[in-house]
Scaffold this motif. Sequence first.
Motif, PDB file in Angstrom:
ATOM      1  N   SER A  94      -0.750  -7.193   2.878  1.00  0.00           N
ATOM      2  CA  SER A  94       0.217  -7.282   3.981  1.00  0.00           C
ATOM      3  C   SER A  94      -0.393  -7.809   5.265  1.00  0.00           C
ATOM      4  O   SER A  94       0.172  -8.688   5.925  1.00  0.00           O
ATOM      5  CB  SER A  94       0.799  -5.893   4.272  1.00  0.00           C
ATOM      6  OG  SER A  94       1.760  -5.552   3.326  1.00  0.00           O
ATOM      7  N   LYS A  95      -1.531  -7.215   5.645  1.00  0.00           N
ATOM      8  CA  LYS A  95      -2.132  -7.572   6.932  1.00  0.00           C
ATOM      9  C   LYS A  95      -3.135  -8.706   6.750  1.00  0.00           C
ATOM     10  O   LYS A  95      -3.187  -9.617   7.573  1.00  0.00           O
ATOM     11  CB  LYS A  95      -2.834  -6.352   7.545  1.00  0.00           C
ATOM     12  CG  LYS A  95      -2.098  -5.036   7.380  1.00  0.00           C
ATOM     13  CD  LYS A  95      -0.933  -4.845   8.313  1.00  0.00           C
ATOM     14  CE  LYS A  95      -0.150  -3.609   7.896  1.00  0.00           C
ATOM     15  NZ  LYS A  95       0.714  -3.062   8.886  1.00  0.00           N
ATOM     16  N   ASP A 142      -7.895   4.417   2.050  1.00  0.00           N
ATOM     17  CA  ASP A 142      -6.977   3.343   2.431  1.00  0.00           C
ATOM     18  C   ASP A 142      -7.767   2.289   3.203  1.00  0.00           C
ATOM     19  O   ASP A 142      -8.197   2.520   4.338  1.00  0.00           O
ATOM     20  CB  ASP A 142      -5.839   3.927   3.275  1.00  0.00           C
ATOM     21  CG  ASP A 142      -4.796   2.879   3.664  1.00  0.00           C
ATOM     22  OD1 ASP A 142      -5.097   1.669   3.595  1.00  0.00           O
ATOM     23  OD2 ASP A 142      -3.680   3.275   4.056  1.00  0.00           O
ATOM     24  N   ALA A 187       0.836  -1.205   0.000  1.00  0.00           N
ATOM     25  CA  ALA A 187       0.000   0.000   0.000  1.00  0.00           C
ATOM     26  C   ALA A 187       0.868   1.251   0.000  1.00  0.00           C
ATOM     27  O   ALA A 187       0.463   2.295  -0.529  1.00  0.00           O
ATOM     28  CB  ALA A 187      -0.914  -0.010   1.218  1.00  0.00           C
ATOM     29  N   SER A 242      -4.141  -3.709   0.485  1.00  0.00           N
ATOM     30  CA  SER A 242      -2.878  -4.413   0.626  1.00  0.00           C
ATOM     31  C   SER A 242      -3.151  -5.819   1.114  1.00  0.00           C
ATOM     32  O   SER A 242      -4.138  -6.062   1.812  1.00  0.00           O
ATOM     33  CB  SER A 242      -2.040  -3.671   1.670  1.00  0.00           C
ATOM     34  OG  SER A 242      -0.953  -4.466   2.081  1.00  0.00           O
ATOM     35  N   TYR A 244      -7.173  -2.434   6.196  1.00  0.00           N
ATOM     36  CA  TYR A 244      -7.694  -3.315   7.267  1.00  0.00           C
ATOM     37  C   TYR A 244      -9.138  -3.726   7.016  1.00  0.00           C
ATOM     38  O   TYR A 244      -9.858  -4.041   7.970  1.00  0.00           O
ATOM     39  CB  TYR A 244      -7.556  -2.597   8.626  1.00  0.00           C
ATOM     40  CG  TYR A 244      -6.116  -2.298   8.989  1.00  0.00           C
ATOM     41  CD1 TYR A 244      -5.311  -3.261   9.596  1.00  0.00           C
ATOM     42  CD2 TYR A 244      -5.542  -1.070   8.683  1.00  0.00           C
ATOM     43  CE1 TYR A 244      -3.982  -3.002   9.900  1.00  0.00           C
ATOM     44  CE2 TYR A 244      -4.209  -0.794   8.979  1.00  0.00           C
ATOM     45  CZ  TYR A 244      -3.441  -1.764   9.590  1.00  0.00           C
ATOM     46  OH  TYR A 244      -2.123  -1.502   9.884  1.00  0.00           O
TER      47      TYR A 244
HETATM   48  N1  PLP Z   1      -1.964   1.726   5.291  1.00  0.00           N
HETATM   49  C1  PLP Z   1      -2.125   1.590   6.607  1.00  0.00           C
HETATM   50  C2  PLP Z   1      -3.287   2.245   7.255  1.00  0.00           C
HETATM   51  C3  PLP Z   1      -1.204   0.861   7.372  1.00  0.00           C
HETATM   52  O1  PLP Z   1      -1.371   0.745   8.688  1.00  0.00           O
HETATM   53  C4  PLP Z   1      -0.093   0.267   6.727  1.00  0.00           C
HETATM   54  C5  PLP Z   1       0.924  -0.477   7.491  1.00  0.00           C
HETATM   55  O2  PLP Z   1       1.007  -0.440   8.689  1.00  0.00           O
HETATM   56  C6  PLP Z   1       0.021   0.428   5.347  1.00  0.00           C
HETATM   57  C7  PLP Z   1      -0.920   1.155   4.659  1.00  0.00           C
HETATM   58  C8  PLP Z   1       1.205  -0.145   4.608  1.00  0.00           C
HETATM   59  O3  PLP Z   1       0.927  -1.370   4.098  1.00  0.00           O
HETATM   60  P1  PLP Z   1       1.933  -2.101   3.094  1.00  0.00           P
HETATM   61  O4  PLP Z   1       2.701  -3.098   3.886  1.00  0.00           O
HETATM   62  O5  PLP Z   1       1.011  -2.773   2.130  1.00  0.00           O
HETATM   63  O6  PLP Z   1       2.782  -1.071   2.443  1.00  0.00           O
END
Ligand code: PLP
Length: 390
Positions: free
Chosen positions: A236-237, A204, A101, A234, A207
């Motif tokens: 990622s999480k 964004d 992200a 993303s 989550y």
């Molecule tokens: N957006 C938010 C709200 C986040 O908390 C985070 C990471 O903590 C990101 C984006 C970044 O995610 P990415 O790992 O996909 O770059």
Amino acid sequence: MEKNARISKMPPAGGLYDVFQKALKLKAEGKRIVHMEIGKPDFASPPKANEAVKEALDNGFVHYTEMAGIPNLRKAIADKELKKNDLVVNPEDEIVVTAGACEAISTIFLSYFSEGDECIILSPYFSAYKEIAVIAGVELIEVPLTIDNNFAVDIDEICKAVNEKTRGIIINTPNNPTGQVMTLDELKQIAELAKEKDLLIISDETYDQFLFEGEHKSIYGLEGMKERTLLVNSLSKTFSMTGWRIGYVIGKAEYIKTLTKIHQNLSTCATSFAQVGAAVALNECDQFTLDMVEEFRQRRDIIVAGLKEIPGVECNTPMGAFYVFPRISGTGLTSMEFCELILDYGVAAVPGTAFGADFEGYVRFCYACSQEDIKWALEQIKKAIEEKNK
Ligand code: PLP
């Protein structure tokens, strides 16, 4: 050597790295430290997705891919957005896959803002927005929310921040660091303002799957908003794959075409084999995320109940993500003093000042650690405050 002038404008990290460095040092000295400072799930990535990556590597899928991302990943993203968020997205030309992200947000700032433009951010907020804005020469204008009304949006305050330089608003729901989830009504109010003032919305939704109560709604799906919204997400999480670096932007085809020009020069494409595993995660690993979120729900209940018992700490009940953002000013300590004190007792957390100018007196805890660790951390914080008050 002379540095780019913008580097000097990078905001201080508000104590985040000081805590992190000190926590690592204490751990190396053999002290028990519960890490509640860094925002990453503490699970392995889904085994099925890992297998797909290994296979892709063995099959030599190690070269550049389509800049917007491999077709079956874009299809998996479109399917997920339809199934989970009721959004109709054309995988052919309405998605660009990015290196997380963070690259997505950087690409948007560099594509759709010019030097001197202003962008509104509801604070507290994920600190990288500020740094990315500085890189792009954009001024972030903070509109603070407060725990006193459960971090609800006050549209009048946002309206007051709009002027002739304002080009956009960043929203983040469920939110890092508060864990709050925007209501449909709040989203509608922001959408109306964006239409009236001709603003771009960066939404964004990193989550979106981390929800304990209520419903995640995307502003992108509201009437007329596809025209002016870039949705960031993303993996990622969602699939505990922060190191894989897979994120995406959804938007109208003409916007995606523009974003792809910047993305092409920042990273060419997201990592080829990680894209293969990401598609498998989206298509086949729903249960992985559901189980992880159920575990986070139990942890949230433990940490919220525990923090509420500590004198001088006020804690609301977050509805999503995996953070709590209590106000600790009632302890008589500043954010940094509180974090330093509890670190001496083995608990690492981040001062609220890392999340916006108005958050002196707050602290963020990320509960991406075991229930046993959370319980121990709460006992330690209680002990620290009791001994300070003696
Ligand atoms: N957006 C938010 C709200 C986040 O908390 C985070 C990471 O903590 C990101 C984006 C970044 O995610 P990415 O790992 O996909 O770059």
